[in-house]
Design an enzyme around this catalytic site. Structure first.
Site, PDB file in Angstrom:
ATOM      1  N   GLY A 231       0.783  -0.875  -0.403  1.00 47.79           N
ATOM      2  CA  GLY A 231       0.463  -0.182  -0.086  1.00 47.79           C
ATOM      3  C   GLY A 231       0.825   1.135  -0.563  1.00 47.79           C
ATOM      4  O   GLY A 231       2.087   1.327  -0.541  1.00 47.79           O
ATOM      5  N   SER A 232       0.672   2.400   0.845  1.00 51.98           N
ATOM      6  CA  SER A 232       0.988   3.425   0.385  1.00 51.98           C
ATOM      7  C   SER A 232       2.342   3.744   1.576  1.00 51.98           C
ATOM      8  O   SER A 232       1.985   2.798   2.589  1.00 51.98           O
ATOM      9  CB  SER A 232      -0.142   4.663   0.588  1.00 51.98           C
ATOM     10  OG  SER A 232      -0.670   4.949   2.176  1.00 51.98           O
ATOM     11  N   GLY A 236       2.465   2.215   5.002  1.00 54.93           N
ATOM     12  CA  GLY A 236       3.784   1.254   5.652  1.00 54.93           C
ATOM     13  C   GLY A 236       3.668   1.604   7.394  1.00 54.93           C
ATOM     14  O   GLY A 236       4.699   1.319   8.304  1.00 54.93           O
ATOM     15  N   GLU A 253       6.234  -3.143   1.428  1.00 57.94           N
ATOM     16  CA  GLU A 253       6.240  -3.080  -0.113  1.00 57.94           C
ATOM     17  C   GLU A 253       4.945  -2.075  -0.195  1.00 57.94           C
ATOM     18  O   GLU A 253       3.893  -1.763  -0.354  1.00 57.94           O
ATOM     19  CB  GLU A 253       4.697  -4.195  -1.091  1.00 57.94           C
ATOM     20  CG  GLU A 253       6.195  -5.214  -1.508  1.00 57.94           C
ATOM     21  CD  GLU A 253       7.378  -5.380  -1.429  1.00 57.94           C
ATOM     22  OE1 GLU A 253       7.900  -4.140  -2.741  1.00 57.94           O
ATOM     23  OE2 GLU A 253       7.689  -6.823  -2.071  1.00 57.94           O
TER      24      GLU A 253
END
Length: 499
Positions: A231-232, A236, A253
């Site tokens: 995700g963004s 994270g 990721e």
């Protein structure tokens, strides 16, 4: 196929999943595809308990046997590639070729994982003590939680699940609330493979449909050994510390702000094709989308002319139409973010080509845009920020070292590329003094990674690695073993203890 027929073919029981809490809309035209019941925080606890029981049994199954289950999953995916690919297009807005390509990625990772199931190698290590041998062994880790984003609604799950299963772990999947139908379809195909396999524990794979609270509970649960989250960067920043606080393991990721450098020796026709797919594929909604073009001033005008012509001819429209190259943005929020970013770029000296909404007469409840080329005087703050939309910033350079410095001068570090026919430039770009990204390519674009290589990036991209190479190690725990086959008991480092 209509959505009802498609879901039936893929094995999704609509009556079982029917509800009112989560309404799923297609970005193609805004039409409602389904209304689903959602899981609760308490359901997460139940799922983890079931998964732990499955783990206790599955970890003792020989790895090649575990690989057989993934081989059967690959067969089910091959049978339903067209149907699942179409569902990806309908729910995520991807063009037909990309929807089918995403399912092919799933098939490829299954093939990779089957071979991997016989190659979970450890090392034999020389011991300094006579009559001793050292080695390392790899064991299943535990319950794996997978949190995925809308833009790759099925492939990312398969990257994690295929490896996790052959490594001996069960998986709990929390898909994006924007794309839950593809997740339910994947779960149904997995259950078909499980039925053919015959003797596996139940609850090796589970899907939790829900909002943020469900994902948070999965992240915080002490029974989840590994959280793989895509995700963004903002997401994270929350997931990483929360998992670390309980000494769990995370695989992140996150964002990408990927650049292509084009040098004076580059094949400009080749570069233009690589840039085009990287910049406008998936309507700019890939973590590996090309967002920055750093081009030498001697070839900039010629390359930009090629790109403008290509942008003008690229067909924007319904992704189910085979002639379409650019489908819709996922929702209005994405459109608004794109427009706000373009306004900021103008204020910071940018000249915008394209970027406006289109097809609103035909699709008033969908968000189609023309991809935007934005010439910038320098790498300003707006350029350093990732906007999940088809915006390509173009900047010029004079010196190759300047281009590399510009490429690296952003918070993200996922994918990068250089187009050059100069050996020294190519090798410098790939060296320790070159690109600081997890992916660095020569004469191909930033998108379209193969599953054989480890996928992931550095800095605010999170540092995680999925898919190929030795990414399997994150799903296992390592044990260092020392075996004494002598009748003595020497200590390491020459230590003498007692007489």
């Amino acid at each position: 196929m209509q959505i009802e027929e498609l879901l039936k073919r893929l094995g999704v029981d609509q009556n079982h999943h029917a509800g009112q809490q989560l309404k799923v809309h297609s970005p193609i035209d805004g039409a409602q595809l389904a209304a689903l019941a959602t899981h609760s925080v308490e359901d997460v606890d139940t799922a983890v308990e079931k998964a732990q029981k499955a783990f206790n049994e599955w970890r003792t199954v020989p790895a090649p046997r575990r690989g057989e289950l993934i081989r059967l999953l690959g067969e089910e995916l091959r049978k339903e590639k067209e149907a699942l690919g179409q569902l990806v297009s309908m729910e995520a807005g991807k063009i037909v070729a990309e929807g089918q390509g995403e399912v092919q990625e799933m098939i490829d990772i299954c093939d990779f994982a089957v071979g991997l199931s016989r190659q979970l190698y450890g090392l034999t290590i020389a011991s300094e003590r006579p009559g001793h041998r050292m080695m390392e062994s790899w064991h299943p880790l535990g319950v794996v939680g997978v949190i995925t984003a809308f833009n790759f609604p099925v492939a990312v799950w398969s990257w994690n699940t295929a490896l996790a299963i052959v490594c001996g772990n069960p998986v709990i999947w929390k898909p994006s609330e924007k794309t839950p139908l593809t997740a339910l379809a994947c779960q149904a195909l997995f259950e078909r493979a499980l039925a053919r396999f015959g003797d596996a524990p139940t609850h090796l794979s589970q899907v939790l449909v829900g909002e943020r609270d469900v994902g948070e509970r999965l992240v915080d649960h002490s029974g989840v050994a590994l959280v793989s989250a895509t995700g963004s960067t903002r997401m994270g920043r929350e997931v990483g510390p929360r998992v670390a606080a309980r000494f769990g393991r995370s695989l992140l990721e996150l964002g990408g702000n990927n650049a292509i450098i084009v040098t004076p020796t580059a094949d400009l026709s080749l570069a233009a094709r690589g840039i085009l797919f990287g910049a406008i594929g998936t309507a700019g909604q890939r973590c590996t989308t090309t967002r920055r073009l750093i081009v030498h001033e001697s070839v900039a005008d010629e390359l930009l002319e090629q790109l403008r012509r290509a942008y003008q001819s690229a067909q924007v429209g319904n992704p189910l139409d085979a002639s379409t190259l650019v489908g819709p943005l996922i929702d209005k929020a994405s459109f608004d973010a794109m427009q706000e970013t373009l306004e900021q770029a103008k204020k910071q000296g940018g000249t915008v080509f394209g970027g406006e909404r289109c097809l609103e007469d035909r699709y008033p409840d969908a968000w189609y845009v023309k991809p935007a080329l934005v010439e910038m005087p320098s790498q300003t703050e707006v350029v350093k920020h990732e906007t999940f939309a088809p915006i390509l910033y173009v900047m010029r350079y004079q010196d190759f070292d300047e281009a590399i410095a510009m490429q690296n001068d952003v918070p993200q570090g996922l994918s990068s590329a250089v187009f050059t026919n100069h050996l020294r430039e190519a090798e410098r770009f790939l060296s320790a003094a070159g690109s600081d990204c997890g992916i660095a390519n020569v004469n191909i674009g930033t998108s379209g990674a193969e599953i054989g290589g480890a996928f992931g990036g550095e800095k605010e991209t999170g540092g995680g690695r999925e898919s190929g190479s030795d990414a399997w190690k994150v799903y296992m725990r390592r044990a260092t073993n020392t075996i004494n086959y002598s009748t003595e008991l020497p200590l390491a480092q020459g230590i003498q203890f007692g007489s």
